[in-house]
Design a protein around this motif. Structure first.
Motif, short mmCIF file in Angstrom:
data_model
loop_
_atom_site.label_atom_id
_atom_site.label_comp_id
_atom_site.label_asym_id
_atom_site.label_seq_id
_atom_site.Cartn_x
_atom_site.Cartn_y
_atom_site.Cartn_z
N ALA A 1 0.83 -1.21 0.00
CA ALA A 1 0.00 0.00 0.00
C ALA A 1 0.86 1.25 0.00
O ALA A 1 0.60 2.20 -0.74
CB ALA A 1 -0.93 0.00 1.21
N ALA A 2 1.89 1.27 0.82
CA ALA A 2 2.77 2.43 0.91
C ALA A 2 3.51 2.69 -0.39
O ALA A 2 3.70 3.84 -0.79
CB ALA A 2 3.77 2.26 2.05
N SER A 3 3.88 1.62 -1.08
CA SER A 3 4.64 1.78 -2.32
C SER A 3 3.75 1.94 -3.55
O SER A 3 4.25 2.24 -4.62
CB SER A 3 5.57 0.58 -2.52
OG SER A 3 4.82 -0.58 -2.80
N GLY A 4 2.45 1.70 -3.39
CA GLY A 4 1.54 1.85 -4.51
C GLY A 4 1.46 0.64 -5.41
O GLY A 4 1.02 0.73 -6.56
N GLY B 1 3.18 -1.05 14.85
CA GLY B 1 3.32 -0.57 16.23
C GLY B 1 2.85 0.86 16.43
O GLY B 1 2.47 1.25 17.52
N ALA B 2 2.87 1.65 15.37
CA ALA B 2 2.42 3.04 15.46
C ALA B 2 0.96 3.20 15.04
O ALA B 2 0.46 4.31 14.94
CB ALA B 2 3.30 3.93 14.60
N GLY B 3 0.29 2.08 14.79
CA GLY B 3 -1.11 2.14 14.41
C GLY B 3 -1.34 2.41 12.94
O GLY B 3 -2.47 2.66 12.52
N GLN B 4 -0.30 2.35 12.15
CA GLN B 4 -0.43 2.62 10.72
C GLN B 4 -1.04 1.41 10.02
O GLN B 4 -0.48 0.34 10.02
CB GLN B 4 0.94 2.92 10.10
CG GLN B 4 1.57 4.18 10.62
CD GLN B 4 1.01 5.41 9.96
OE1 GLN B 4 -0.11 5.82 10.25
NE2 GLN B 4 1.78 6.00 9.09
N THR B 5 -2.19 1.60 9.40
CA THR B 5 -2.82 0.55 8.61
C THR B 5 -2.42 0.73 7.15
O THR B 5 -1.84 1.76 6.76
CB THR B 5 -4.36 0.63 8.72
OG1 THR B 5 -4.80 1.87 8.15
CG2 THR B 5 -4.83 0.51 10.16
N ALA B 6 -2.76 -0.25 6.34
CA ALA B 6 -2.46 -0.15 4.90
C ALA B 6 -3.14 1.08 4.30
O ALA B 6 -2.54 1.79 3.50
CB ALA B 6 -2.92 -1.42 4.19
N LEU B 7 -4.38 1.36 4.71
CA LEU B 7 -5.09 2.52 4.17
C LEU B 7 -4.42 3.82 4.57
O LEU B 7 -4.25 4.72 3.75
CB LEU B 7 -6.55 2.51 4.61
CG LEU B 7 -7.40 3.68 4.11
CD1 LEU B 7 -7.39 3.77 2.59
CD2 LEU B 7 -8.83 3.57 4.63
N LEU B 8 -4.05 3.95 5.82
CA LEU B 8 -3.36 5.17 6.26
C LEU B 8 -2.06 5.38 5.47
O LEU B 8 -1.75 6.49 5.05
CB LEU B 8 -3.06 5.12 7.75
CG LEU B 8 -4.23 5.40 8.68
CD1 LEU B 8 -3.89 5.04 10.12
CD2 LEU B 8 -4.65 6.85 8.59
N LEU B 9 -1.32 4.30 5.24
CA LEU B 9 -0.07 4.41 4.50
C LEU B 9 -0.31 4.76 3.03
O LEU B 9 0.42 5.56 2.44
CB LEU B 9 0.73 3.11 4.61
CG LEU B 9 1.31 2.86 6.00
CD1 LEU B 9 1.80 1.42 6.12
CD2 LEU B 9 2.44 3.85 6.30
N ALA B 10 -1.35 4.18 2.45
CA ALA B 10 -1.68 4.50 1.05
C ALA B 10 -2.06 5.97 0.91
O ALA B 10 -1.58 6.67 0.01
CB ALA B 10 -2.82 3.61 0.56
N ARG C 1 -1.31 7.29 -2.69
CA ARG C 1 -1.55 6.14 -3.57
C ARG C 1 -3.06 6.00 -3.74
O ARG C 1 -3.70 5.18 -3.10
CB ARG C 1 -0.94 4.87 -3.00
CG ARG C 1 0.51 4.99 -2.57
CD ARG C 1 1.42 5.33 -3.69
NE ARG C 1 2.81 5.24 -3.24
CZ ARG C 1 3.82 5.63 -3.97
NH1 ARG C 1 3.63 6.14 -5.16
NH2 ARG C 1 5.04 5.52 -3.51
N VAL C 2 -3.62 6.83 -4.59
CA VAL C 2 -5.08 6.96 -4.71
C VAL C 2 -5.73 5.65 -5.13
O VAL C 2 -6.74 5.24 -4.54
CB VAL C 2 -5.44 8.11 -5.68
CG1 VAL C 2 -6.94 8.21 -5.89
CG2 VAL C 2 -4.86 9.42 -5.18
#
Length: 140
Positions: A39-42, A62-71, A76-77
């Motif tokens: 997700a983060a890389s698109g 650990g910081a609560g980052q989900t795939a959606l938050l990273l996208a 990464r629309v």
């Protein structure tokens, strides 16, 4: 406490079951870690594959980052739309010492109307970022 010796076949079955559970847990962790990385890389193809394999959409690091938050954070629309359509929690919050951030806190301004339309809640942080005084209605 007296331990009974298990017959070799019973011990083998027990051991194989434990190994299978560990492998399953490793695979699940790899899917969630992979989903966040994709997700983060698109990498939309990897995101689609991991979703079809059953990766947990809202698994957080650990910081609560989900795939959606990273996208969303990485603009990464297509990936964000895919995750939302698959059922990712649009109101998931990261975990930081001073509170959490949601998709509207990290989104590019061009993506905000879509996120609000899809149900993202406009809280005080997001309203401040967006320059609004009153919360925007999320859906008609």
């Amino acid at each position: 406490m007296i331990l009974k010796r298990l017959p070799l076949p019973a011990f083998s079955v027990l051991l194989l079951g434990a190994v299978a559970m560990l492998e399953s847990a490793d695979m699940s962790h790899a899917q969630e870690t992979g989903l966040r990385a994709a997700a983060a890389s698109g990498d939309l193809a990897a995101v689609n594959r991991l979703i079809s394999e059953g990766a947990a959409l809202d698994e957080a690091d650990g910081a609560g980052q989900t795939a959606l938050l990273l996208a969303v954070e990485n603009n990464r629309v297509d990936v964000a739309r895919t995750l939302i359509a698959a059922g990712a929690d649009i109101n998931a919050q990261s975990r930081w010492w001073a509170g959490g951030f949601g998709v509207l806190d990290v989104a590019a301004l061009a993506l905000v109307p879509y996120l609000v339309y899809r149900g993202a809640e406009v809280d005080a942080n997001a309203a401040a970022k967006l320059g609004t005084e009153a919360p925007i209605a999320s859906r008609p």
